[in-house]
Design a protein around this motif. Sequence first.
Motif: not given
Length: 193
Positions: A10-12, A46-49, A140-141, A146-147
């Motif tokens: 998530g952080f990466a 967007i980052e989760a999708i 994804a969550l 994180c994002t």
Amino acid sequence: MSPLSILLIGFAMSTDAFAAAIGKGAAMRRPRLPDALRAGLIFGVIEAITPLLGWLLGRATSQYVEAFDHWIAFVLLGALGVHMIVAGLRPDAEEETQDAGDNRHHRFWTLAATGLATSIDAAAVGVSLAFLDVHIGVVALVIGLCTLVMVTLGIMLGRVLGALVGKRAEIVGGVILIVIGASILYEHLHSAA
């Protein structure tokens, strides 16, 4: 996959978005916490999708996504960076004539395009996770949360930078986006060699 591994993923996945958010925050005129949270939410969703989409593509398209994801990120980030540099070079009078509603609408699409450009690698991660025993919804969550946090922090840190540098901070933000795009391209081309 351990919870720590998922958190690290998530952080990466949020580091590119964090760097882009610093540039965006520097370019914004006095962004407030609600502005930063809005940007964080746009990037986070967007980052989760994108890993979900990558995971859905799975085995059938992994070779195609890996073959050009870095080029997509490079072109999108480069174009957005050039746009920000050009906007930073415009005279102040030109900015004042813009309608506030149009500017807010434009900022949404600029944020969404930047979020998409910085999340291309998350789609590739989603493809690779299709081959592992992992719950993609949880991953994804975590990536999205994180994002959200990293982009919100990035916007607020960019605010400090923007106050120090002034209006021309948008140029710095554009350069940051171009550097991120170039580094993504370099990493992929260098690892392939």
